[in-house]
Design an enzyme around this catalytic site. Structure first.
Site, mmCIF file in Angstrom:
data_model
loop_
_atom_site.group_PDB
_atom_site.id
_atom_site.type_symbol
_atom_site.label_atom_id
_atom_site.label_comp_id
_atom_site.label_asym_id
_atom_site.label_seq_id
_atom_site.Cartn_x
_atom_site.Cartn_y
_atom_site.Cartn_z
ATOM 1 N N ARG A 76 -2.596 44.636 50.501
ATOM 2 C CA ARG A 76 -1.552 44.781 51.248
ATOM 3 C C ARG A 76 -1.870 45.869 52.666
ATOM 4 N NH1 ARG A 76 -0.468 40.945 48.509
ATOM 5 N NH2 ARG A 76 0.908 40.702 46.979
ATOM 6 N N GLU A 80 8.152 37.181 32.781
ATOM 7 C CA GLU A 80 7.600 36.690 33.888
ATOM 8 C C GLU A 80 6.702 35.601 33.709
ATOM 9 O OE1 GLU A 80 6.290 39.032 37.034
ATOM 10 O OE2 GLU A 80 5.873 37.307 38.416
ATOM 11 N N LYS A 98 11.948 36.214 34.955
ATOM 12 C CA LYS A 98 11.710 36.334 36.264
ATOM 13 C C LYS A 98 10.607 35.007 36.526
ATOM 14 C CE LYS A 98 9.025 39.212 39.467
ATOM 15 N NZ LYS A 98 8.883 40.741 40.072
ATOM 16 N N SER A 122 9.119 36.143 44.416
ATOM 17 C CA SER A 122 9.022 35.446 45.761
ATOM 18 C C SER A 122 7.713 34.441 45.807
ATOM 19 C CB SER A 122 9.235 36.242 47.164
ATOM 20 O OG SER A 122 8.131 37.346 46.923
ATOM 21 N N GLY A 123 6.618 34.922 45.181
ATOM 22 C CA GLY A 123 5.402 33.939 45.029
ATOM 23 C C GLY A 123 4.785 33.684 46.424
ATOM 24 N N GLY A 124 4.918 34.263 47.229
ATOM 25 C CA GLY A 124 4.361 33.884 48.373
ATOM 26 C C GLY A 124 5.215 33.137 49.521
ATOM 27 N N ARG A 167 6.651 40.687 47.820
ATOM 28 C CA ARG A 167 6.282 40.578 49.100
ATOM 29 C C ARG A 167 7.413 40.386 49.784
ATOM 30 N NH1 ARG A 167 1.778 36.522 47.280
ATOM 31 N NH2 ARG A 167 2.857 36.721 45.258
#
Ligand code: 13P
Length: 340
Positions: free
Chosen positions: A34, A178, A220, A262-264, A294
């Site tokens: 990141r 998750e 999640k 959000s996973g991308g 993200r």
């Protein structure tokens, strides 16, 4: 305080109308990636500076009920010497901690992974709790291909998630469970629905076997979406409709809160999709919220660029994204609000 009371008070503080969870628990390799995108070297000091910026954002507690931290953050301090979990607590944000130790290939299930970290987990959790963590997070990941996830992968990952959750609850720590079905691939939204349903069915079956109390966990999940490279894209309404259908089939009503990853997805997509879900959810038994990494942090990193003079702009970017997702919790987000 009894364990039961402790779990109840954490759930009450975490599952709050209009609020969601900020995931700031990137491992060192992920943080390096990141930071590289904005030409910042990932060091203990740069990570401390960045995470201090996040946690000291004025008003963050208006839209964030919890924050997931990485281990080293528990002992880091702001410039004026205040422990970061303490800063969170003073904003009314419950500090939590990522406790899994990443994935390895699952033997005899080609293409599937399994998450490490159960050995010594109870001891680690006890230490984290002393540093202020009141909830934990553990992620299992599933990639979609023609043959994956395999039935063995689905069963083994569910078992590990349930064992983790049971250990957390025995220590008075609320587990975030998750199971992430990855976005990568060219599969259809229907295939994602089928896989997500099978995965969550197995997870809740395992939670039941391990006597995890559903009243005191947060799910999640990933949303039901087409693969990143799929030919046919899906509208927010279709994503909302299919995700809600899948959740209704798999998730017992005893569970209080569902906080999506959000996973991308882009920050806007993640907000729009959550908004569509809440607009459509009617009298769903659980609150539908966010636990974005993200999708909350991307604009912050872009604004910050590692420069102290950009801290204010970066905090404004975080506040704005959190506020928009707060509106999406009520289904009252509009694209116009992006311009404010
Ligand atoms: P993303 O929202 O970036 O997927 O991160 C959430 C998270 O905590 C992944 O484990």
């Amino acid at each position: 305080m009894s364990i039961q009371t402790e779990l109840q008070s954490t759930i009450t503080d975490l599952v709050v109308k209009g609020k969601g969870i900020l995931a700031a628990d990137e491992s060192h390799p992920t943080m390096t990636k990141r930071f590289k995108a904005i030409n910042v070297e990932s060091t203990e000091e740069s990570r401390r500076a960045y995470r201090s910026l996040l946690l000291t954002t004025p008003g963050l507690g208006e839209f964030s009920s919890g924050i997931i931290l990485f281990e080293e953050t528990l002992e880091q301090k702001t410039d004026d010497g205040k422990l970061l979990p303490q800063v969170a607590a003073e904003q009314g944000i419950v500090p939590g901690i990522k406790v899994d130790k990443g994935t390895l290939p699952l033997a005899n299930a080609a293409g599937d992974l399994i998450t490490q970290g159960l050995d010594g987990l109870a001891e680690r959790l006890t230490g984290y709790k002393e540093h202020g963590a009141r909830f934990a997070k553990w992620r299992e990941i599933y990639s979609i291909s023609a043959l994956n996830p395999t039935p063995l992968g689905i069963a083994a990952n569910a078992e590990v998630l349930a064992r983790y959750a049971a250990i957390c609850q025995s220590l008075g720590i609320v587990p975030i469970v998750e199971p992430e079905v990855l976005l990568d691939g060219d599969h259809t939204i229907e295939r994602c629905l089928e896989v997500t349903e099978a995965v969550q069915h197995a997870v809740f079956h395992a939670l039941h076997r391990h006597r995890v109390e559903l009243e005191y966990i947060v799910l999640k999940p990933s949303m039901v979406v087409p693969g990143k490279n799929a030919q046919n894209k899906a509208s927010p309404e279709e994503i909302a409709e299919k995700t809600l259908a899948q959740l209704r089939r798999s998730v017992p009503a005893a569970m209080p809160g569902i906080n999506f990853l959000s996973g991308g997805q882009t920050p806007e997509e993640a907000t729009v999709n959550l908004n569509a879900m809440n607009a459509m959810a009617g009298n769903a038994p659980w609150q539908l919220s966010f636990s974005y990494g993200r999708a909350l942090q991307q604009p912050v990193l872009q604004a910050w660029q590692g420069k102290p003079e950009n801290i204010k702009a970066a905090q404004n970017a975080l506040y704005k994204r959190a506020k928009l997702n707060g509106a999406a919790r009520y289904g009252s987000y509009t694209a116009e609000m992006e311009k404010e």
